[in-house]
Scaffold this motif. Structure first.
Motif, PDB file in Angstrom:
ATOM      1  N   LEU A 337      24.297  23.108  26.557  1.00 53.46           N
ATOM      2  CA  LEU A 337      25.374  22.755  27.819  1.00 53.46           C
ATOM      3  C   LEU A 337      25.496  20.784  28.801  1.00 53.46           C
ATOM      4  O   LEU A 337      26.635  20.593  28.470  1.00 53.46           O
ATOM      5  N   ASP A 338      24.094  20.705  28.579  1.00 53.55           N
ATOM      6  CA  ASP A 338      23.457  19.515  29.739  1.00 53.55           C
ATOM      7  C   ASP A 338      23.279  17.841  28.381  1.00 53.55           C
ATOM      8  O   ASP A 338      23.488  18.404  27.232  1.00 53.55           O
ATOM      9  N   THR A 339      23.915  17.470  28.798  1.00 48.58           N
ATOM     10  CA  THR A 339      23.836  16.268  28.828  1.00 48.58           C
ATOM     11  C   THR A 339      22.395  15.324  28.407  1.00 48.58           C
ATOM     12  O   THR A 339      22.037  15.889  28.945  1.00 48.58           O
ATOM     13  N   LYS A 340      22.168  14.775  27.161  1.00 44.58           N
ATOM     14  CA  LYS A 340      20.531  14.803  26.504  1.00 44.58           C
ATOM     15  C   LYS A 340      20.859  12.907  26.058  1.00 44.58           C
ATOM     16  O   LYS A 340      21.661  12.860  25.197  1.00 44.58           O
ATOM     17  N   GLU A 341      19.392  12.621  26.242  1.00 46.27           N
ATOM     18  CA  GLU A 341      19.460  11.717  26.145  1.00 46.27           C
ATOM     19  C   GLU A 341      17.831  11.163  24.825  1.00 46.27           C
ATOM     20  O   GLU A 341      17.603  12.324  25.199  1.00 46.27           O
ATOM     21  N   GLY A 342      18.546  11.175  24.163  1.00 46.50           N
ATOM     22  CA  GLY A 342      17.483  10.986  22.778  1.00 46.50           C
ATOM     23  C   GLY A 342      16.117  10.060  22.254  1.00 46.50           C
ATOM     24  O   GLY A 342      17.247   8.712  23.543  1.00 46.50           O
ATOM     25  N   ILE A 343      15.255   9.886  22.072  1.00 48.20           N
ATOM     26  CA  ILE A 343      14.431   8.559  21.979  1.00 48.20           C
ATOM     27  C   ILE A 343      14.990   7.204  22.005  1.00 48.20           C
ATOM     28  O   ILE A 343      14.258   6.322  21.690  1.00 48.20           O
ATOM     29  N   ASP A 344      15.986   7.543  20.437  1.00 52.41           N
ATOM     30  CA  ASP A 344      16.357   6.337  20.335  1.00 52.41           C
ATOM     31  C   ASP A 344      17.321   5.462  21.622  1.00 52.41           C
ATOM     32  O   ASP A 344      18.086   4.640  20.882  1.00 52.41           O
ATOM     33  N   GLY A 345      17.781   5.838  22.275  1.00 55.72           N
ATOM     34  CA  GLY A 345      18.240   5.259  23.549  1.00 55.72           C
ATOM     35  C   GLY A 345      19.563   6.282  23.652  1.00 55.72           C
ATOM     36  O   GLY A 345      20.637   5.761  24.438  1.00 55.72           O
ATOM     37  N   LYS A 346      20.207   6.877  22.220  1.00 58.46           N
ATOM     38  CA  LYS A 346      21.521   7.363  22.781  1.00 58.46           C
ATOM     39  C   LYS A 346      22.030   8.706  23.729  1.00 58.46           C
ATOM     40  O   LYS A 346      20.667   9.434  23.524  1.00 58.46           O
ATOM     41  N   THR A 347      23.252   9.250  23.775  1.00 59.96           N
ATOM     42  CA  THR A 347      23.262   9.776  25.015  1.00 59.96           C
ATOM     43  C   THR A 347      24.249  10.733  24.236  1.00 59.96           C
ATOM     44  O   THR A 347      25.351  10.106  23.725  1.00 59.96           O
ATOM     45  N   THR A 348      24.027  11.900  24.381  1.00 63.16           N
ATOM     46  CA  THR A 348      24.745  13.212  23.876  1.00 63.16           C
ATOM     47  C   THR A 348      24.971  14.366  24.943  1.00 63.16           C
ATOM     48  O   THR A 348      24.641  14.932  25.567  1.00 63.16           O
ATOM     49  N   PRO A 349      26.501  13.469  24.854  1.00 62.65           N
ATOM     50  CA  PRO A 349      27.466  14.496  26.069  1.00 62.65           C
ATOM     51  C   PRO A 349      27.374  15.935  25.623  1.00 62.65           C
ATOM     52  O   PRO A 349      27.115  16.456  24.805  1.00 62.65           O
ATOM     53  N   GLY A 350      26.660  16.541  27.120  1.00 61.81           N
ATOM     54  CA  GLY A 350      26.699  18.240  26.119  1.00 61.81           C
ATOM     55  C   GLY A 350      28.328  18.507  26.197  1.00 61.81           C
ATOM     56  O   GLY A 350      28.996  18.596  26.910  1.00 61.81           O
ATOM     57  N   ILE A 351      28.105  20.051  26.485  1.00 65.65           N
ATOM     58  CA  ILE A 351      29.580  21.153  26.226  1.00 65.65           C
ATOM     59  C   ILE A 351      30.117  20.890  27.324  1.00 65.65           C
ATOM     60  O   ILE A 351      31.037  20.880  27.438  1.00 65.65           O
ATOM     61  N   PHE A 352      29.685  21.005  28.724  1.00 61.83           N
ATOM     62  CA  PHE A 352      30.197  21.359  29.940  1.00 61.83           C
ATOM     63  C   PHE A 352      31.053  19.899  30.068  1.00 61.83           C
ATOM     64  O   PHE A 352      32.080  19.522  30.367  1.00 61.83           O
ATOM     65  N   ALA A 353      30.014  18.561  29.406  1.00 62.21           N
ATOM     66  CA  ALA A 353      30.642  16.588  30.054  1.00 62.21           C
ATOM     67  C   ALA A 353      31.830  16.960  29.001  1.00 62.21           C
ATOM     68  O   ALA A 353      33.386  16.395  29.316  1.00 62.21           O
ATOM     69  N   ARG A 354      31.306  17.562  27.501  1.00 59.78           N
ATOM     70  CA  ARG A 354      32.553  16.959  26.631  1.00 59.78           C
ATOM     71  C   ARG A 354      34.626  18.160  27.110  1.00 59.78           C
ATOM     72  O   ARG A 354      34.971  17.482  27.533  1.00 59.78           O
ATOM     73  N   VAL A 355      33.962  19.493  28.321  1.00 58.66           N
ATOM     74  CA  VAL A 355      35.471  19.953  28.529  1.00 58.66           C
ATOM     75  C   VAL A 355      35.449  19.840  29.753  1.00 58.66           C
ATOM     76  O   VAL A 355      36.836  19.260  29.772  1.00 58.66           O
ATOM     77  N   ALA A 356      34.885  19.251  30.694  1.00 59.67           N
ATOM     78  CA  ALA A 356      35.645  18.295  31.706  1.00 59.67           C
ATOM     79  C   ALA A 356      36.338  17.286  31.441  1.00 59.67           C
ATOM     80  O   ALA A 356      37.297  16.689  31.883  1.00 59.67           O
ATOM     81  N   GLU A 357      36.215  16.386  30.250  1.00 63.61           N
ATOM     82  CA  GLU A 357      36.704  15.338  30.082  1.00 63.61           C
ATOM     83  C   GLU A 357      37.792  15.713  29.344  1.00 63.61           C
ATOM     84  O   GLU A 357      39.157  14.710  29.310  1.00 63.61           O
ATOM     85  N   ALA A 358      37.767  16.667  28.965  1.00 64.30           N
ATOM     86  CA  ALA A 358      39.231  17.538  28.022  1.00 64.30           C
ATOM     87  C   ALA A 358      40.404  17.917  28.297  1.00 64.30           C
ATOM     88  O   ALA A 358      41.754  17.625  28.429  1.00 64.30           O
ATOM     89  N   THR A 359      39.789  18.247  29.581  1.00 62.97           N
ATOM     90  CA  THR A 359      40.756  18.956  30.897  1.00 62.97           C
ATOM     91  C   THR A 359      40.884  18.137  31.967  1.00 62.97           C
ATOM     92  O   THR A 359      42.227  18.309  33.092  1.00 62.97           O
TER      93      THR A 359
END
Length: 593
Positions: A337-359
């Motif tokens: 659900l939440d946006t997470k940042e990986g050890i490689d520095g990449k950010t993975t948008p969570g489900i909430f962020a993707r729904v908000a962006e799409a709508t």
């Protein structure tokens, strides 16, 4: 021709008044009760006792007889005095009759008249007295209406004259005269003489026939009109299909359009339906213009941000560009659900962020849609019923009220094509969760009971989420599920790095430091049993593996290379050797020898 020759005879001089008719009927009755008259018998037969085929109207149908047979004197005419030797004349026979000149007797020297063909001498035997008036009235009542009643003078000697036959001859002569005046040959008879005057019909019968004819005309008219309308409608529709009347090819020319508009295209809609919806929303000018511009190119259903009054070709270009899609969200397997940042520095948008962006969409300078915070607030505070949570997950969700992570794993990983941007955050979450429950059911998750691993539906979903985050290869999912089930069976801590990373700010497969000791409900190094919620979106392969894991005694596993090769064992010493291999390959750096 009417065979009832009594019609039109009341004025005939041979009939007389009512009293005379009654007396004549009584006279005939008395004569019929006596002995048969040989002369009369001979008159009504062929002379040998055989019946005459001509009936009673026989003067014209009497067959020839022996010339030597005695002749009968001709019957007297109506109004003539009785013949000589007549034994009796009915009383009052001359009353009410028109006077007629007395007949001149033949001279004595005159030769007797030859006998009538087929007739014998008249028998002037005794005659019965006339019937009483009572009997005459009774005879009159019993007589059929309009029955032919010949005058009693017919039985008298002399030449027989049939008044009915005379009337018939008179009518035939009139018909021949009219036919000759109309152009028919003079002297023509029968069919050549033309039609006889039509008989008068009953007024009631004529009125009923007219009503029946009128009803038939109305029914036939209605049927004809119905058939014409039906055939015309079918023909018109067919001509429109083949393009006989021409197609509406109107199209706009301003590629910039006039205003923003959100258009929804339903699932399984045809290209023609697309054109109809766009025409109704004033995006294109005509359906035919859109279908022609699309050229059969596939276009997905969903919500689109378009411009009004644009050319059909521009509308097709906008709908085939994913940038103009609204409410479309792709959720991969394992996403949280939440946006997470990986050890490689990449950010993975969570489900909430993707729904908000799409709508979230800008319409004519005004932004609309939902935010991540609004979605998290709705997930934490709304009731399970408002969120569309299935019954098998209600208790677990209720237990974590106030924490938005309580709905983790309840949104299935798939391509969500039609999230309505006009909905509220709670409505959007309800749409995603309720339809995900249907997907889980299609993938085999029961709504109640336990699986072959003695796990409830919600526990199975949690197990599948851990399986999905632990290994990269789907072929290893069943063995990982068996390891989890075996550890739960011996009350051993799961000690899964994926559960520790769930609450970590930085996602790292090589867990180290304080993460091992973090006091969270999801830290399976510190907590025995399954975590309180799934730790990501659960896909179908992981769910199926967790529903029925294969048999095995494995308790340990570790990925030993970058390709994701995973080794399983039930012996801890062998597990440590496998782990060292992962360290040697650079996959792990923590606790390496």
């Amino acid at each position: 021709m009417n065979d009832d020759r009594s019609e039109g005879r009341p004025d005939d001089p041979g009939h007389g008044n009512r009293q005379e008719q009654q007396e004549r009927a009584a006279h005939r009755r008395r004569r019929s009760d006596g002995h048969p008259d040989p002369e009369r018998l001979r008159y009504f037969t062929h002379g040998d006792g055989a019946p005459r085929s001509g009936g009673r109207h026989g003067p014209r149908a009497i067959p020839p007889q022996d010339p030597g047979a005695p002749r009968r004197s001709p019957p007297r005419r109506q109004g003539d005095p009785p013949a000589a030797g007549s034994p009796w004349s009915p009383p009052g026979a001359d009353e009410g009759r028109r006077p007629s000149p007395p007949a001149t007797p033949p001279p004595p020297s005159a030769a007797p008249a030859p006998p009538a063909q087929g007739r014998g001498p008249v028998d002037s035997g005794p005659v019965q007295p006339p019937a009483t008036p009572h009997e005459s009235r009774l005879e009159h009542r019993l007589r059929p209406p309009h029955a032919y009643d010949p005058a009693p003078s017919h039985d008298a000697p002399g030449l027989f004259s049939d008044p009915g036959r005379n009337e018939y001859d008179r009518r035939q002569a009139g018909a021949r005269e009219r036919s000759s005046q109309a152009g028919a040959p003079v002297g023509a008879t029968g069919r050549d003489a033309g039609p006889l005057p039509a008989r008068d019909r009953s007024p009631k019968r004529s009125a009923a026939a007219e009503r029946r004819r009128r009803r038939r005309r109305v029914v036939i008219s209605i049927a004809v009109v119905f058939m014409v309308v039906l055939i015309g409608g079918i023909g018109y529709a067919g001509l429109r299909v083949v393009g006989f009347f021409g197609a509406d090819d109107k199209d706009f020319t301003n590629t910039a359009g006039t205003a923003d508009v959100i258009v929804q295209i339903p699932q399984d809609a045809t290209l023609t339906k697309f054109g109809e919806i766009l025409t109704e929303n004033d995006v294109v000018a005509s359906v035919n213009a859109f279908t022609t511009a699309a050229g059969g190119e596939p276009i997905s259903a969903g919500f689109y941000k378009l411009r009004t009054e644009i050319p059909a070709s521009t509308a097709v270009a906008m709908m085939t560009n994913t940038e103009n899609r609204v409410g479309r969200v792709v959720i991969p397997e394992g996403l949280q659900l939440d946006t997470k940042e990986g050890i490689d520095g990449k950010t993975t948008p969570g489900i909430f962020a993707r729904v908000a962006e799409a709508t979230t969409v800008d319409l004519n300078g005004e932004e609309s849609g939902v935010t991540v915070e609004e979605l998290a607030q709705a997930a934490a505070t709304a009731t399970p019923q408002e969120l569309g949570v299935p019954s098998w997950a209600t208790d677990a969700v209720t237990a974590l009220t106030g924490d938005h992570r309580r709905i983790e794993g309840l949104i299935a990983p798939t391509s969500w094509e039609a999230i309505d941007p006009s909905q509220t955050p709670v409505q959007m979450l309800n749409y995603l969760i309720s339809r995900s429950a249907s997907l889980f059911a299609q993938w085999g998750l029961p709504e109640s009971g336990t699986s072959t691993s003695n796990l409830t539906p919600y526990q199975t979903l949690v197990t599948a989420s851990v399986v999905e985050r632990e290994v990269n290869r789907a072929e290893d999912y069943p063995k990982v599920a068996r390891v989890i089930v075996n550890r739960l069976g011996v009350d051993q801590a799961l000690q899964m790095d994926s559960t520790v990373n769930y609450t970590s700010a930085i996602q790292n497969i090589d867990v180290a430091g304080d993460d091992f000791t973090a006091a969270t409900k999801w830290n399976t190094y510190q907590q025995k049993g399954l975590p309180p919620t799934p730790i990501g979106a659960v896909g179908q392969p992981a769910l199926e593996a967790s529903l029925d894991p294969p048999a095995g005694n494995w308790l340990y596993f570790v990925s030993v290379d970058q390709q994701g090769t995973t080794l399983f064992t039930e012996d801890f010493e062998q597990h440590k050797r496998n782990r060292q291999q992962a360290c040697d390959n650079g996959v792990l750096k923590t606790n390496c020898g």
